[in-house]
Design an enzyme around this catalytic site. Structure first.
Site, short mmCIF file in Angstrom:
data_model
loop_
_atom_site.label_atom_id
_atom_site.label_comp_id
_atom_site.label_asym_id
_atom_site.label_seq_id
_atom_site.Cartn_x
_atom_site.Cartn_y
_atom_site.Cartn_z
CB CYS A 145 19.91 10.56 -24.35
SG CYS A 145 18.79 10.50 -22.93
N1 LIG Z 1 22.22 13.40 -18.95
C1 LIG Z 1 21.97 13.04 -20.19
O1 LIG Z 1 22.37 11.94 -20.64
C2 LIG Z 1 21.24 13.96 -21.12
C3 LIG Z 1 21.14 13.60 -22.47
C4 LIG Z 1 20.45 14.44 -23.36
C5 LIG Z 1 19.89 15.61 -22.89
N2 LIG Z 1 19.96 15.93 -21.57
C6 LIG Z 1 19.33 17.19 -21.14
O2 LIG Z 1 20.37 18.15 -20.94
C7 LIG Z 1 20.01 19.02 -19.86
C8 LIG Z 1 21.10 18.94 -18.79
O3 LIG Z 1 21.16 17.59 -18.35
P1 LIG Z 1 22.25 17.09 -17.31
O4 LIG Z 1 22.12 15.62 -17.25
O5 LIG Z 1 23.56 17.70 -17.62
O6 LIG Z 1 21.67 17.73 -15.96
P2 LIG Z 1 22.40 17.89 -14.55
O7 LIG Z 1 23.55 16.99 -14.46
O8 LIG Z 1 21.32 17.78 -13.53
O9 LIG Z 1 22.93 19.40 -14.58
C9 LIG Z 1 22.03 20.50 -14.69
C10 LIG Z 1 22.80 21.80 -14.60
O10 LIG Z 1 21.87 22.87 -14.71
C11 LIG Z 1 22.08 23.80 -13.65
N3 LIG Z 1 20.73 24.27 -13.32
C12 LIG Z 1 19.72 23.57 -12.71
N4 LIG Z 1 18.62 24.33 -12.63
C13 LIG Z 1 18.92 25.53 -13.21
C14 LIG Z 1 18.22 26.74 -13.41
N5 LIG Z 1 16.96 26.87 -13.01
N6 LIG Z 1 18.86 27.76 -14.04
C15 LIG Z 1 20.15 27.63 -14.43
N7 LIG Z 1 20.89 26.52 -14.25
C16 LIG Z 1 20.27 25.48 -13.65
C17 LIG Z 1 22.77 23.04 -12.54
O11 LIG Z 1 23.72 23.83 -11.83
P3 LIG Z 1 23.36 24.90 -10.71
O12 LIG Z 1 22.12 24.35 -10.00
O13 LIG Z 1 24.54 25.02 -9.85
O14 LIG Z 1 23.07 26.18 -11.46
C18 LIG Z 1 23.58 22.01 -13.34
O15 LIG Z 1 24.82 22.56 -13.72
C19 LIG Z 1 18.64 18.55 -19.36
O16 LIG Z 1 17.63 19.31 -19.96
C20 LIG Z 1 18.58 17.10 -19.83
O17 LIG Z 1 17.27 16.63 -20.02
C21 LIG Z 1 20.64 15.15 -20.68
#
Ligand SMILES: NC(=O)c1ccc[n+]([C@@H]2O[C@H](COP(=O)([O-])OP(=O)(O)OC[C@H]3O[C@@H](n4cnc5c(N)ncnc54)[C@H](OP(=O)(O)O)[C@@H]3O)[C@@H](O)[C@H]2O)c1
Length: 336
Positions: free
Chosen positions: A145
């Protein structure tokens, strides 16, 4: 219809993918995974999707996900996506990884993230405005981001070989840290406050360096400092770009207009604001030249969950499936 699966659908970027995909004319959300919520209705946690989506969370193995989906968005923490991606890829399934796992050269990734890479393959860095060739790929690494806003703010000046030094000062809303609560996101800590962190060594700096160096291999002086601010969405980046020669604001305007011609999601509206991009896939950029100091101040605003993550992932998906880049994404922000 393109059948889409989301691994990590219960998180913030997963929820945002679903919000955008339920209105995409060519996509059917087919599968949403969560390990902790398997069996529960997706709209039970993503309440804004009530009435739009009849899916329940599942936790199938990668083989089943691959068999049921034409495209899989991997929206899980870094270091985790690499355990899914190799098994998802086959001739018929395309994969867009929202984590950092495939964004950097493997050796750089291992150093910056202090992890061994389980799947040392390279993927195109899916910043569409710089890498339209992502359209031909089966695996695309969706950008971070902060890097999305920072790189787009400086790319035209970097491509012209005009940058001597670039200092990126970014402010992000709290959703950038994902759905799990933390000390930073605790209301009394973040409300009426600004929290600087990782002052000199945030991991996203490596992406900014990689991509600006692809535009100008001689560019060395690149600094990045992030702050968390009490908003939910949005990243405003102030880039102090010291140039090799004095430029006027008109020079900069001409350069940016030319560079971003035919790039529908980059707008040049003057000083940008977070509320003018919130909920949309736009990156708004504004600038003012300070010729006396060989400096250009460039500002960019994005929604971290849309252009900074899920919207950009769908922009990549559109191109990978031969659709218009704007398909399903041509929506204005939710101002005020
Ligand atoms: N938030 C942002 O603005 C943003 C922007 C750009 C990129 N990103 C990237 O996008 C990715 C997701 O970000 P997010 O903000 O959506 O994270 P988040 O809100 O913490 O959600 C993470 C998701 O992954 C699942 N998860 C966690 N550990 C896991 C594992 N070992 N295996 C399978 N599923 C797993 C969790 O659900 P369960 O634990 O129930 O499986 C949850 O649904 C990250 O890599 C982050 O760096 C985020």
């Amino acid at each position: 219809m393109i059948k889409a699966g989301i691994i990590g659908a219960s998180g913030y970027t997963g929820g945002e993918l679903l919000r955008l995909l339920v209105n995409h004319p060519d996509v059917k959300p087919e599968l949403a995974t969560s390990r902790s919520l398997a069996g529960k209705p997706v709209a039970g946690t993503h309440r804004h999707l009530e009435g739009f989506l009849d899916l329940r969370y599942e936790n199938p193995d990668p083989e089943e996900i691959r068999a049921r989906c034409d495209v899989v968005f991997v929206a899980v923490p870094h270091g985790t996506a690499m355990n899914y991606v190799p098994e998802l890829l086959d001739d018929n399934t395309k994969v867009i990884d929202l984590s950092a796992d495939y964004r950097l050269e493997t050796s750089v990734f291992e150093k910056v993230y202090d992890l061994n890479h389980a799947d040392p393959r390279t993927a195109v860095y899916g910043l569409v405005e710089l890498h339209p060739e992502a359209a031909k790929e089966q695996l695309v690494a969706n950008p971070g981001c902060f890097p999305t806003g920072a790189i787009l703010s400086a790319a035209p000046l970097a491509a012209a070989g005009l940058i001597d030094m670039a200092i990126f000062d970014s402010k992000t809303g709290i959703s950038g840290a994902g759905i799990s609560p933390s000390g930073t996101s605790h209301y009394p800590n973040i409300a009426e406050n600004i929290i600087p962190y990782k002052l000199t060594a945030h991991r996203h700096r490596a992406e900014i360096v990689q991509e600006l160096n692809r535009l100008d291999g001689n560019l060395r002086n690149i600094s990045f400092t992030p702050h968390v601010i009490p908003t939910i969405r949005g990243i405003l980046t102030t880039a102090h770009i010291f140039t090799k020669e004095p430029l006027s604001t008109g020079d900069v305007q001409a350069l940016y207009e030319e560079f971003y011609r035919d790039k529908p999601f980059v707008r040049l509206p003057g000083v940008p604001s977070l509320t003018a991009v919130r909920g949309s896939n736009f990156c708004d950029i504004g600038f003012e030249a300070d010729a006396e100091n060989n400096r250009v101040v460039v500002l960019s605003a994005i929604d971290n969950l849309v252009k900074g993550a899920s919207g950009q992932a769908i922009q990549n998906m559109n191109l990978m499936f031969g659709l218009e880049e704007t398909r399903g994404l041509w929506i204005p922000a939710t101002a005020p």
